[in-house]
Design a protein around this motif. Structure first.
Motif, short mmCIF file in Angstrom:
data_model
loop_
_atom_site.label_atom_id
_atom_site.label_comp_id
_atom_site.label_asym_id
_atom_site.label_seq_id
_atom_site.Cartn_x
_atom_site.Cartn_y
_atom_site.Cartn_z
N ILE A 1 13.46 40.95 29.85
CA ILE A 1 14.51 41.45 28.96
C ILE A 1 15.32 40.29 28.38
O ILE A 1 15.64 40.27 27.18
CB ILE A 1 15.42 42.44 29.71
N ALA B 1 15.67 41.47 15.96
CA ALA B 1 15.79 41.23 17.40
C ALA B 1 15.00 39.99 17.83
O ALA B 1 15.48 39.19 18.63
CB ALA B 1 15.30 42.46 18.18
N ARG B 2 13.80 39.81 17.29
CA ARG B 2 12.98 38.67 17.67
C ARG B 2 13.58 37.36 17.15
O ARG B 2 13.54 36.34 17.84
CB ARG B 2 11.55 38.83 17.15
N PRO C 1 22.01 43.78 27.92
CA PRO C 1 20.96 44.77 27.69
C PRO C 1 20.12 45.04 28.93
O PRO C 1 19.88 44.15 29.75
CB PRO C 1 20.12 44.13 26.58
N ASP D 1 17.57 49.45 26.24
CA ASP D 1 18.16 48.87 25.03
C ASP D 1 17.14 48.10 24.21
O ASP D 1 17.26 48.02 22.98
CB ASP D 1 19.32 47.93 25.40
N LEU D 2 16.16 47.52 24.88
CA LEU D 2 15.23 46.61 24.20
C LEU D 2 13.77 46.96 24.46
O LEU D 2 12.91 46.08 24.47
CB LEU D 2 15.51 45.17 24.66
N ALA E 1 16.61 36.51 19.31
CA ALA E 1 16.22 36.10 20.66
C ALA E 1 15.78 34.63 20.69
O ALA E 1 15.61 34.05 21.76
CB ALA E 1 15.09 36.98 21.19
N GLY F 1 19.71 39.46 30.26
CA GLY F 1 19.02 40.73 30.47
C GLY F 1 19.24 41.18 31.90
O GLY F 1 19.46 40.35 32.79
N VAL G 1 13.81 38.59 25.33
CA VAL G 1 13.80 39.26 24.02
C VAL G 1 15.22 39.63 23.59
O VAL G 1 15.42 40.22 22.52
CB VAL G 1 12.91 40.52 24.04
N ALA G 2 16.21 39.29 24.42
CA ALA G 2 17.61 39.60 24.09
C ALA G 2 18.15 38.57 23.09
O ALA G 2 17.66 37.43 23.03
CB ALA G 2 18.46 39.59 25.36
N GLU H 1 11.39 45.74 21.69
CA GLU H 1 11.18 44.30 21.71
C GLU H 1 10.30 43.86 22.88
O GLU H 1 9.49 42.95 22.76
CB GLU H 1 12.54 43.59 21.78
#
Length: 388
Positions: A275, A380-381, A289, A293-294, A384, A256, A278-279, A297
């Protein structure tokens, strides 16, 4: 010499000994250095000599001479060459300032207001000149006595702590200095995490690729600072660096990034770290990201009830087959059915079957507005690795 100056002169030995005791008690690096033969005695000599010169010159209203500044530079070089960390070298100067004010307060009587005012007026400009001389010497000794990898990390730590950079430090490392940085946080996945020795090797190898400040903040978290005159170029460099880190460590990772100005990088690093958490974790990062982008999230991660709800949906999708990976490919290909099937190497009808399974399991249409919002956050989660 009279009044306050005489009192301070008479107490230089006591104040010098107390100062050294404080330095050794407060700064572990100084304690370690003091175990070397003659170092503690040298510290005491310096503490006493410096106080004598300060009293003499303040009483005369005179600045440090060239000889005085050369002496301060020599003592700084001596400390820097004894393995004392940069932060410790700066810490001792802060302690000296505090102790000097304490010593003036202890020596001053009710009738010494004039001398106190003179002394306090003498300190700022001359104290700064003395500190600069000491730090320049310290930097020279530090360059000689401390490995490059360690010094590069200390430079990164200075920037991330929003502290002033010692003049000449970036140049001594050939790392340059910028007004603005893109902070990239790379989070390694899996265990065991690299040992301290291995982390040093990794940074050494990466510094050969990119001459930028970097530091391990945790065993599995590398923070890298890229000059950010051109944001797009900085992001490209950050992505290439994250890929190189993944390849070098043999670990999948998440990354991130966030950009900020020098003097406000502590908060920037905090955002970049959030970031990265959660990436998506990838064997070869596909992008670097940033907040835009997130942002969904990031919000979800700070709301445990929402996170728990999404986790429940993820568990339902485990009935598969490969529903999370399918949804990830679908959203990455802008919900284009044929492109998604091609990327997954499956027939479009197989893709339709998987979408039916999603509807059966969680009651959401992957291509609907509500489905995109909810299922996109779930994917996404999962990617990550936060629910592993």
């Amino acid at each position: 010499m009279e009044g306050l100056y005489k009192l301070l002169w008479d107490r230089v030995d006591f104040n010098g000994r107390r100062a050294v005791d404080v330095y050794l008690g407060e700064i572990p690096d100084f304690r370690a250095a003091a175990r070397m033969a003659g170092v503690r005695a040298s510290m005491l000599d310096f503490a006493v000599l410096l106080r004598r010169r300060e009293v003499e010159l303040a009483a005369e209203g005179a600045p440090f001479t060239g000889e005085d500044l050369a002496m301060l530079t020599a003592f700084g070089e001596q400390r820097g060459g004894q393995g004392v960390a940069l932060a410790s070298g700066r810490r001792v100067l802060d302690l000296h300032d505090v102790l000097t004010l304490r010593e003036i307060h202890e020596a001053a009587g009710l009738h010494e207001v004039g001398h106190v005012t003179e002394m306090i007026g003498w300190l700022p400009a001359n104290g700064l000149a003395g500190q600069n001389a000491y730090l320049q010497g310290f930097l020279t000794g530090h360059q000689r006595g401390t490995p490059f990898v360690e010094r590069a990390q200390e430079f990164a730590a200075t920037l991330l702590a929003d502290k002033a950079v010692i003049p000449g430090l970036p140049e001594s490392l050939a790392l340059g200095f910028a007004d603005r940085y893109l902070i990239t946080v790379i989070r390694l996945s899996g265990s065991p995490l690299p040992s301290e020795e291995r982390r040093e090797e990794i940074i050494g190898a990466l510094l050969k690729r990119e001459r930028v400040p970097m530091i391990w903040r945790e065993p599995g978290e590398l923070v890298v600072l890229f000059p950010c005159e051109d944001p797009e170029e900085a992001r490209d460099r950050g992505l290439a660096f994250a890929r190189a880190c993944a390849a070098l460590t043999g670990r999948p990772c998440a990354a991130g990034a966030a950009s900020g100005r020098v003097g406000a990088l502590r908060d920037t690093a905090t955002l970049a770290r959030r970031i990265s958490r959660v990436a998506p974790v990838e064997a070869k990062p596909s992008r670097l990201p940033v907040m835009t982008d997130l942002f969904v999230e990031l919000g979800v991660a700070r709301l445990p009830p929402v996170d728990d709800w999404l986790r429940g949906i993820a568990r339902q999708l485990e009935a598969g087959p490969d529903l999370v990976a399918t949804l990830d490919a679908y959203y990455r290909h802008d919900m284009n059915r044929l492109n998604t099937a091609g990327a997954l190497h499956i027939h479009p009808r197989t893709l339709d079957y998987r979408f039916r399974r999603v509807r059966e399991l969680v009651g959401l249409e992957p291509g609907s507005f509500h489905g995109v919002r909810v299922l996109g956050a779930v994917v996404a989660r999962v990617l990550a690795g936060r629910w592993a």
